[in-house]
Design an enzyme around this catalytic site. Structure first.
Site, mmCIF file in Angstrom:
data_model
loop_
_atom_site.group_PDB
_atom_site.id
_atom_site.type_symbol
_atom_site.label_atom_id
_atom_site.label_comp_id
_atom_site.label_asym_id
_atom_site.label_seq_id
_atom_site.Cartn_x
_atom_site.Cartn_y
_atom_site.Cartn_z
ATOM 1 N N ASP A 17 14.663 -2.873 82.894
ATOM 2 C CA ASP A 17 13.276 -3.301 82.734
ATOM 3 C C ASP A 17 12.745 -2.903 81.367
ATOM 4 O O ASP A 17 13.102 -1.853 80.824
ATOM 5 C CB ASP A 17 12.421 -2.658 83.835
ATOM 6 C CG ASP A 17 11.065 -3.333 83.988
ATOM 7 O OD1 ASP A 17 10.896 -4.454 83.482
ATOM 8 O OD2 ASP A 17 10.173 -2.727 84.604
ATOM 9 N N HIS A 34 15.408 -9.321 74.960
ATOM 10 C CA HIS A 34 16.533 -9.604 75.849
ATOM 11 C C HIS A 34 17.858 -9.484 75.094
ATOM 12 O O HIS A 34 18.857 -9.011 75.641
ATOM 13 C CB HIS A 34 16.402 -10.996 76.467
ATOM 14 C CG HIS A 34 15.229 -11.127 77.384
ATOM 15 N ND1 HIS A 34 15.018 -10.269 78.448
ATOM 16 C CD2 HIS A 34 14.196 -12.017 77.413
ATOM 17 C CE1 HIS A 34 13.916 -10.618 79.085
ATOM 18 N NE2 HIS A 34 13.395 -11.674 78.474
ATOM 19 N N LEU A 128 37.036 -0.439 86.405
ATOM 20 C CA LEU A 128 35.581 -0.483 86.537
ATOM 21 C C LEU A 128 35.181 -1.884 86.984
ATOM 22 O O LEU A 128 35.660 -2.869 86.428
ATOM 23 C CB LEU A 128 34.903 -0.150 85.201
ATOM 24 C CG LEU A 128 33.392 -0.426 85.085
ATOM 25 C CD1 LEU A 128 32.605 0.470 86.032
ATOM 26 C CD2 LEU A 128 32.917 -0.219 83.636
#
Length: 232
Positions: A17, A34, A128
């Site tokens: 956020d 972004h 991962l």
């Protein structure tokens, strides 16, 4: 030398956020935030590899994000498209498995193809697992799961049946959830799965989130006592 944690989360979930606010404070377009947020994702993947975290899920685009401007949405799609296609070194050479949760139907066809292709190319990696939550909402996940069970003809739903129909059926439940930007809410992210997750809220905007902030959060998790409703 990396700090040796006595306890780390097996599955880390991150609510990224503050991209837009990071950019606005600098007099820049929201989509620039972004773009810098994507760089923070790449850094965080490397932190996960460094500290031995096995699963990390990024809340990248929610079912509510369609309310934003077309320009911002197109910009997010463009960044996601370029990020995935340009990261062979990170995903393939470092053996990172790519996964997604959410309903991709409304996404551009080429973006869907890119995502599905990388899921196939990386499916056998186990160092991962990175999951991108795309057009994902916790409530929507639950509704779709229940409808799948109904379609199979069941009248009484068990918890195990529900778990097997959720988008996250192949993932362990999140142990630790980090939300950046100072906001303290879950915003419809994996609501069912986070029943016993440890929560951590950082005031740092996501594009500025770095290894110092990452390890600070993990040190908080290290001290948490998880009781799951019982006694320690």
């Amino acid at each position: 030398m990396a700090y040796k944690f006595k306890k780390i989360p097996n599955h880390l979930a991150i609510i990224m956020d503050g991209n837009g606010r990071w950019a606005t404070k600098r007099g820049l377009p929201r989509n620039y935030g972004h773009k810098e947020g994507v760089n923070a994702v790449e850094r965080t993947i490397n932190y996960c590899l460094k500290y031995g975290i096995k699963y990390c899920t990024f809340f990248a685009f929610s079912t509510e994000n369609w309310k934003r401007s077309k320009e911002e949405i197109d910009g997010i799609f463009s960044l996601l498209r370029s990020y995935i296609t340009k990261n062979d070194d990170l995903f393939l050479k470092k053996e990172v498995k790519i996964n997604y949760i959410g309903e991709l139907t409304p996404f551009p066809d080429d973006l869907k193809s890119i995502l599905v292709n990388y899921v196939k190319k990386t499916k056998d990696f186990d160092k991962l697992t990175i999951t991108f939550a795309l057009n994902y909402g916790g409530r929507d996940d639950l509704v779709r799961a229940v409808n799948k069970i109904i379609e199979k003809g069941y009248k009484n739903i068990t918890e195990q049946q529900l778990l097997q129909e959720l988008d996250t059926k192949d993932l362990p439940e999140p142990d630790f959830v980090i939300r950046t930007s100072g906001e303290q809410r879950l915003s419809n992210f994996m609501l069912y799965q986070m029943a016993y997750s440890e929560l951590y809220f950082s005031k740092v905007y996501w594009p500025s989130f770095n290894e110092k902030h990452f390890t600070k959060a993990l040190k908080v998790y290290e001290k948490r006592k998880r009781r799951y409703g019982g006694l320690s």
